[in-house]
Scaffold this motif. Structure first.
Motif, PDB file in Angstrom:
ATOM      1  N   GLN A  16       0.817  -1.213   0.000  1.00  0.00           N
ATOM      2  CA  GLN A  16       0.000   0.000   0.000  1.00  0.00           C
ATOM      3  C   GLN A  16       0.854   1.268   0.000  1.00  0.00           C
ATOM      4  O   GLN A  16       0.333   2.373  -0.148  1.00  0.00           O
ATOM      5  CB  GLN A  16      -0.919  -0.003   1.226  1.00  0.00           C
ATOM      6  CG  GLN A  16      -1.943  -1.138   1.211  1.00  0.00           C
ATOM      7  CD  GLN A  16      -2.784  -1.192   2.471  1.00  0.00           C
ATOM      8  OE1 GLN A  16      -2.862  -0.221   3.209  1.00  0.00           O
ATOM      9  NE2 GLN A  16      -3.411  -2.329   2.715  1.00  0.00           N
ATOM     10  N   LEU A  17       2.179   1.106   0.169  1.00  0.00           N
ATOM     11  CA  LEU A  17       3.049   2.268   0.135  1.00  0.00           C
ATOM     12  C   LEU A  17       3.133   2.809  -1.287  1.00  0.00           C
ATOM     13  O   LEU A  17       3.245   2.049  -2.258  1.00  0.00           O
ATOM     14  CB  LEU A  17       4.458   1.879   0.612  1.00  0.00           C
ATOM     15  CG  LEU A  17       4.571   1.430   2.085  1.00  0.00           C
ATOM     16  CD1 LEU A  17       5.982   0.957   2.377  1.00  0.00           C
ATOM     17  CD2 LEU A  17       4.196   2.576   3.019  1.00  0.00           C
ATOM     18  N   ASP A  18       3.079   4.111  -1.436  1.00  0.00           N
ATOM     19  CA  ASP A  18       3.112   4.729  -2.763  1.00  0.00           C
ATOM     20  C   ASP A  18       4.453   4.477  -3.451  1.00  0.00           C
ATOM     21  O   ASP A  18       5.520   4.716  -2.878  1.00  0.00           O
ATOM     22  CB  ASP A  18       2.887   6.239  -2.651  1.00  0.00           C
ATOM     23  CG  ASP A  18       1.482   6.565  -2.196  1.00  0.00           C
ATOM     24  OD1 ASP A  18       0.604   5.698  -2.355  1.00  0.00           O
ATOM     25  OD2 ASP A  18       1.265   7.679  -1.677  1.00  0.00           O
ATOM     26  N   GLY A  19       4.384   4.000  -4.676  1.00  0.00           N
ATOM     27  CA  GLY A  19       5.575   3.893  -5.504  1.00  0.00           C
ATOM     28  C   GLY A  19       6.522   2.781  -5.131  1.00  0.00           C
ATOM     29  O   GLY A  19       7.634   2.723  -5.658  1.00  0.00           O
ATOM     30  N   ALA A  20       6.135   1.860  -4.231  1.00  0.00           N
ATOM     31  CA  ALA A  20       7.041   0.780  -3.846  1.00  0.00           C
ATOM     32  C   ALA A  20       6.363  -0.565  -4.058  1.00  0.00           C
ATOM     33  O   ALA A  20       5.193  -0.746  -3.742  1.00  0.00           O
ATOM     34  CB  ALA A  20       7.473   0.940  -2.391  1.00  0.00           C
ATOM     35  N   LYS A  21       7.092  -1.518  -4.601  1.00  0.00           N
ATOM     36  CA  LYS A  21       6.545  -2.867  -4.745  1.00  0.00           C
ATOM     37  C   LYS A  21       7.573  -3.880  -4.256  1.00  0.00           C
ATOM     38  O   LYS A  21       8.793  -3.649  -4.309  1.00  0.00           O
ATOM     39  CB  LYS A  21       6.156  -3.146  -6.187  1.00  0.00           C
ATOM     40  CG  LYS A  21       7.296  -3.403  -7.126  1.00  0.00           C
ATOM     41  CD  LYS A  21       6.759  -3.826  -8.486  1.00  0.00           C
ATOM     42  CE  LYS A  21       7.914  -4.136  -9.444  1.00  0.00           C
ATOM     43  NZ  LYS A  21       7.432  -4.611 -10.747  1.00  0.00           N
ATOM     44  N   ILE A  22       7.085  -4.986  -3.755  1.00  0.00           N
ATOM     45  CA  ILE A  22       7.958  -6.027  -3.220  1.00  0.00           C
ATOM     46  C   ILE A  22       8.552  -6.814  -4.388  1.00  0.00           C
ATOM     47  O   ILE A  22       7.834  -7.350  -5.228  1.00  0.00           O
ATOM     48  CB  ILE A  22       7.179  -6.964  -2.295  1.00  0.00           C
ATOM     49  CG1 ILE A  22       6.639  -6.192  -1.080  1.00  0.00           C
ATOM     50  CG2 ILE A  22       8.060  -8.122  -1.818  1.00  0.00           C
ATOM     51  CD1 ILE A  22       5.671  -6.991  -0.224  1.00  0.00           C
TER      52      ILE A  22
END
Length: 248
Positions: A16-22
């Motif tokens: 759900q953090l903006d602009g970050a993906k795992i």
């Protein structure tokens, strides 16, 4: 408790953090040493009126025994002598040619408080050599996990070293405040004994911030039940240089 379920819950939070993906996730354990720590709690409470009157009497007059104080204060000698013995035992009063206040007695009289050392008790604290500090949390709850991953390679065989007594005192005082109705704190440690070593599972996620083209780690510590900045720094220092090649 299933580690996989917790990992999925944490991953959902992070995405759900903006602009970050795992881009990668992993599990590992860190060793945590449990110590049995013995200490004297110190009870702090408002000074009662009789003790205050006696201390003021010793401060302003010359008294050789409790009987003469009892005559002046019009109190039964039995009560005066019991309280006098207690004040001598706790270091508030000393007897030379007359009964006199010690510096400790002067201080407590000025503050209007009485501090009494209680019987020795024991508690447990968890120490992580990797953090070089004690960690809060319930180690028994950690033992309920269904699996324990391999230990983080650069955490293996780390020695405990010299324990920080001041940090122990602060943690024990915090625990006293949380668990006890009495106003107690800790001033010194009598002894500490290591009683066990446990593996604590940690869940790590490597995230990619696409707007900044930056890779970084988030690590969840199941003992503290918090994101662990120290463990994130450890991963950054040891592995970050390889992440771009491995995960992008």
């Amino acid at each position: 408790m299933e580690l996989t379920t917790l990992q999925k819950q944490l991953a959902s939070q992070l995405t759900q953090l903006d602009g970050a993906k795992i881009v990668h996730d992993m599990r590992f354990c860190i060793p945590v040493h449990t110590f049995k720590v013995t200490y004297h709690p110190v009870l702090k409470k408002p000074m009662d009126i009789l003790m205050k009157m006696m201390l003021i009497s010793f401060q302003t007059g010359a008294f050789q025994d409790g009987e003469t104080v009892a005559e002046v204060l019009l109190v039964e000698p039995l009560f005066i002598n019991d309280l006098l013995n207690k004040m001598i035992k706790t270091g508030l009063v000393e007897k030379d040619t007359t009964l006199q206040l010690t510096p400790k007695g002067e201080k407590q009289l000025a503050e209007g408080v009485y501090e009494e050392e209680l019987d020795a008790v024991s508690d447990v604290l968890q120490y992580s050599p990797l953090h070089e500090s004690f960690l809060p949390g319930d180690i028994e709850a950690v033992l309920d996990f269904d699996e324990f991953p391999d230990e983080l390679s650069y955490a293996a065989n780390m020695e405990v070293g010299q324990l920080d007594e001041q940090q122990m005192i602060e943690l024990l005082t915090d625990q006293q405040e949380e668990e006890e109705e009495l106003n107690t704190y800790v001033t010194s440690i009598l002894s500490s004994e290591e009683i066990q070593i446990n593996d604590v599972p940690c869940l790590a996620f490597i995230l990619h911030n696409e707007s900044e083209d930056a890779l970084y780690a988030r690590v969840y510590n199941t003992l503290t039940n918090e994101w662990d900045k120290k463990l994130e720094d450890v991963l950054h220092a040891n592995e970050r240089a390889m992440w771009k090649e491995q995960y992008l």
